[in-house]
Design a protein around this motif. Sequence first.
Motif, PDB file in Angstrom:
ATOM      1  N   LEU A 123       6.251  -5.397   4.737  1.00 14.79           N
ATOM      2  CA  LEU A 123       5.675  -4.136   5.193  1.00 14.79           C
ATOM      3  C   LEU A 123       4.323  -3.872   4.525  1.00 14.79           C
ATOM      4  O   LEU A 123       3.361  -3.444   5.178  1.00 14.79           O
ATOM      5  N   CYS A 124       4.216  -4.142   3.222  1.00 13.84           N
ATOM      6  CA  CYS A 124       2.955  -3.914   2.506  1.00 13.84           C
ATOM      7  C   CYS A 124       1.877  -4.891   2.946  1.00 13.84           C
ATOM      8  O   CYS A 124       0.694  -4.526   3.059  1.00 13.84           O
ATOM      9  N   LEU A 125       2.254  -6.147   3.188  1.00 17.93           N
ATOM     10  CA  LEU A 125       1.255  -7.129   3.617  1.00 17.93           C
ATOM     11  C   LEU A 125       0.720  -6.816   5.013  1.00 17.93           C
ATOM     12  O   LEU A 125      -0.437  -7.130   5.319  1.00 17.93           O
ATOM     13  N   LYS A 126       1.560  -6.198   5.859  1.00 21.80           N
ATOM     14  CA  LYS A 126       1.077  -5.830   7.188  1.00 21.80           C
ATOM     15  C   LYS A 126       0.013  -4.739   7.118  1.00 21.80           C
ATOM     16  O   LYS A 126      -0.864  -4.658   7.984  1.00 21.80           O
ATOM     17  N   LYS A 127       0.073  -3.917   6.073  1.00 18.30           N
ATOM     18  CA  LYS A 127      -0.961  -2.893   5.897  1.00 18.30           C
ATOM     19  C   LYS A 127      -2.311  -3.517   5.551  1.00 18.30           C
ATOM     20  O   LYS A 127      -3.362  -2.924   5.805  1.00 18.30           O
ATOM     21  N   LEU A 128      -2.303  -4.736   4.953  1.00 15.71           N
ATOM     22  CA  LEU A 128      -3.544  -5.411   4.543  1.00 15.71           C
ATOM     23  C   LEU A 128      -3.946  -6.525   5.498  1.00 15.71           C
ATOM     24  O   LEU A 128      -4.926  -7.229   5.229  1.00 15.71           O
ATOM     25  N   LYS A 129      -3.197  -6.714   6.572  1.00 16.21           N
ATOM     26  CA  LYS A 129      -3.423  -7.867   7.428  1.00 16.21           C
ATOM     27  C   LYS A 129      -4.815  -7.869   8.052  1.00 16.21           C
ATOM     28  O   LYS A 129      -5.497  -8.893   8.104  1.00 16.21           O
ATOM     29  N   SER A 130      -5.282  -6.732   8.516  1.00 13.69           N
ATOM     30  CA  SER A 130      -6.576  -6.675   9.195  1.00 13.69           C
ATOM     31  C   SER A 130      -7.731  -6.935   8.231  1.00 13.69           C
ATOM     32  O   SER A 130      -8.738  -7.546   8.609  1.00 13.69           O
ATOM     33  N   SER A 131      -7.599  -6.512   6.972  1.00  6.94           N
ATOM     34  CA  SER A 131      -8.686  -6.697   6.007  1.00  6.94           C
ATOM     35  C   SER A 131      -8.671  -8.073   5.351  1.00  6.94           C
ATOM     36  O   SER A 131      -9.632  -8.442   4.669  1.00  6.94           O
ATOM     37  N   MET A 132      -7.624  -8.846   5.544  1.00  7.65           N
ATOM     38  CA  MET A 132      -7.525 -10.180   4.930  1.00  7.65           C
ATOM     39  C   MET A 132      -7.682 -11.283   5.958  1.00  7.65           C
ATOM     40  O   MET A 132      -7.195 -12.393   5.765  1.00  7.65           O
ATOM     41  N   ALA A 133      -8.399 -11.006   7.042  1.00  5.60           N
ATOM     42  CA  ALA A 133      -8.555 -12.010   8.101  1.00  5.60           C
ATOM     43  C   ALA A 133      -9.465 -13.167   7.674  1.00  5.60           C
ATOM     44  O   ALA A 133      -9.314 -14.285   8.163  1.00  5.60           O
ATOM     45  N   LYS A 134     -10.407 -12.923   6.746  1.00  4.46           N
ATOM     46  CA  LYS A 134     -11.392 -13.946   6.374  1.00  4.46           C
ATOM     47  C   LYS A 134     -11.036 -14.691   5.098  1.00  4.46           C
ATOM     48  O   LYS A 134     -11.805 -15.537   4.652  1.00  4.46           O
ATOM     49  N   VAL A 135      -9.907 -14.390   4.494  1.00  4.19           N
ATOM     50  CA  VAL A 135      -9.467 -15.080   3.284  1.00  4.19           C
ATOM     51  C   VAL A 135      -8.109 -15.713   3.556  1.00  4.19           C
ATOM     52  O   VAL A 135      -7.441 -15.400   4.540  1.00  4.19           O
ATOM     53  N   ARG A 136      -7.722 -16.588   2.644  1.00  7.86           N
ATOM     54  CA  ARG A 136      -6.443 -17.289   2.760  1.00  7.86           C
ATOM     55  C   ARG A 136      -5.511 -16.786   1.665  1.00  7.86           C
ATOM     56  O   ARG A 136      -5.851 -16.824   0.480  1.00  7.86           O
ATOM     57  N   LEU A 137      -4.340 -16.294   2.067  1.00  6.09           N
ATOM     58  CA  LEU A 137      -3.367 -15.769   1.110  1.00  6.09           C
ATOM     59  C   LEU A 137      -2.568 -16.929   0.520  1.00  6.09           C
ATOM     60  O   LEU A 137      -1.947 -17.710   1.234  1.00  6.09           O
ATOM     61  N   ILE A 138      -2.580 -17.015  -0.809  1.00  4.86           N
ATOM     62  CA  ILE A 138      -1.867 -18.083  -1.502  1.00  4.86           C
ATOM     63  C   ILE A 138      -0.525 -17.594  -2.035  1.00  4.86           C
ATOM     64  O   ILE A 138       0.501 -18.254  -1.888  1.00  4.86           O
ATOM     65  N   ASP A 139      -0.510 -16.429  -2.661  1.00  3.15           N
ATOM     66  CA  ASP A 139       0.719 -15.932  -3.272  1.00  3.15           C
ATOM     67  C   ASP A 139       0.679 -14.402  -3.286  1.00  3.15           C
ATOM     68  O   ASP A 139      -0.402 -13.794  -3.320  1.00  3.15           O
ATOM     69  N   ALA A 140       1.866 -13.806  -3.263  1.00  2.65           N
ATOM     70  CA  ALA A 140       2.002 -12.347  -3.321  1.00  2.65           C
ATOM     71  C   ALA A 140       3.304 -12.022  -4.014  1.00  2.65           C
ATOM     72  O   ALA A 140       4.329 -12.673  -3.773  1.00  2.65           O
ATOM     73  N   GLY A 141       3.276 -11.027  -4.862  1.00  2.00           N
ATOM     74  CA  GLY A 141       4.478 -10.627  -5.588  1.00  2.00           C
ATOM     75  C   GLY A 141       4.300  -9.234  -6.166  1.00  2.00           C
ATOM     76  O   GLY A 141       3.192  -8.712  -6.306  1.00  2.00           O
ATOM     77  N   PHE A 142       5.442  -8.613  -6.508  1.00  2.00           N
ATOM     78  CA  PHE A 142       5.433  -7.253  -7.028  1.00  2.00           C
ATOM     79  C   PHE A 142       5.252  -7.263  -8.544  1.00  2.00           C
ATOM     80  O   PHE A 142       5.719  -8.171  -9.235  1.00  2.00           O
ATOM     81  N   LEU A 143       4.566  -6.265  -9.056  1.00  2.00           N
ATOM     82  CA  LEU A 143       4.524  -5.973 -10.478  1.00  2.00           C
ATOM     83  C   LEU A 143       5.426  -4.776 -10.743  1.00  2.00           C
ATOM     84  O   LEU A 143       5.432  -3.807  -9.979  1.00  2.00           O
TER      85      LEU A 143
END
Length: 425
Positions: free
Chosen positions: A105-125
């Motif tokens: 759900l959180c990554l979908k909020k950033l999907k439009s702004s991350m179109a030009k980069v490549r996501l390698i890893d994501a995790g919660f703090l």
Amino acid sequence: MPVLLAFTFRRMSGTFRAPILQHIMEYMQAPPSSSQGNILCCTCGVPIPPNPANVCVSCLRTQVDISEGIPKQVSIHFCRQCERYLQPPGTWVQCALESRELLALCLKKLKSSMAKVRLIDAGFLWTEPHSKRIKMKLTIQKEVMNGAILQQVFVVEFVIQAQMCEDCHRVEAKDFWKAVVQVRQKTVHKKTFYYLEQLILKHKLHQNTVRIKEIHEGIDFYYASKQHAQKMVDFLQCTVPCRSKASQRLISHDVHTNTYNYKSTFSVEIVPVCKDNVVCLSPRLAQSLGNMGQVCVCIRVTSSIHLIDPNTLQIAEVDGNTFWRHPFNSLCSPRQLEEFIVMDIDIIRDQKLGAGAGLRSNKHTLAEVWVQKTSEMDSSHQYHCRTFLGHLLNIGDLVLGFDFANANINDEFLNKMNPHHVPDV
């Protein structure tokens, strides 16, 4: 090169030819240099391995920020009443803290702004659960100057904002339901209701309800749409033997658009027979089920009622339609059961059924038992009966039974039976 050297060596004398040839052979046989030469960073002058940008990583990060354009603080909406998160445009989903569903759900909020980069890893703090903050660490890559690939790690903070969903808003407005399913069962001990409750939880049919209200002899399920209520009625008809009736009431009518607003009511009545009930069938129904005895025991309730004759081990199934055509009631409630002790037991091995008999149970064993009430241990009065629990009972076991001999039963079918065919217990 080799041809030119050969021509030159042919014109040289033997004195000068040998040393030059020896140096050439040593050069050709020498292994290549394994150490790669360093270059100087064009900005700060630090020796670095060669790269397409000819700039060190520190200088490259000061010149280029690949996380530019990605918001570092984002708002997500949360409903306090139903504890669901808003997934745009209008879907509310249930997510636990630091779960995969919340991460998506959180990554979908950033999907439009991350179109030009490549996501390698994501995790919660980890953050305090009551802080209304969710921190996520992202690792991204992007190709920068002259084909150089730069990787960067940064933190995005999600702020939880309270917003009431439409379903909860209708509940607070006191005009929330469009359809209600009224489930009733007129029995003392509602074992079928307990079985139905587990099935509803298993198939998650309670999630679409806006309210569940327990009343006398049943439960009411309130829904925001008629389709969800109809789905619940279809599930009940496939799960337990019941009958249903639908009605609707007009709330409002728009004469301009010719639209009607109705409130629908579905009344579902479950058969008043539960597991382990003793019932008395009508003569016509008993004959249609394979000439089985009228006094039977309900061993299971699913989409139909499963009956067994304790005198012959005949089994039969009665569906909802058959029951409402030939209704029968339970002869006793669990409160009327008395405690007996098994004095003697005799297994019946071979018993021949009459003509037209139905199926027999292979999971039970027919036996004749002599029992005595635990409250009458000072007397010698014993009761004789047949049972289908011969594979479970032993001498000295304590059992619960219904005393027909000393009970006053008001049942139209049992009162018309031959007294010799009615068991004592």
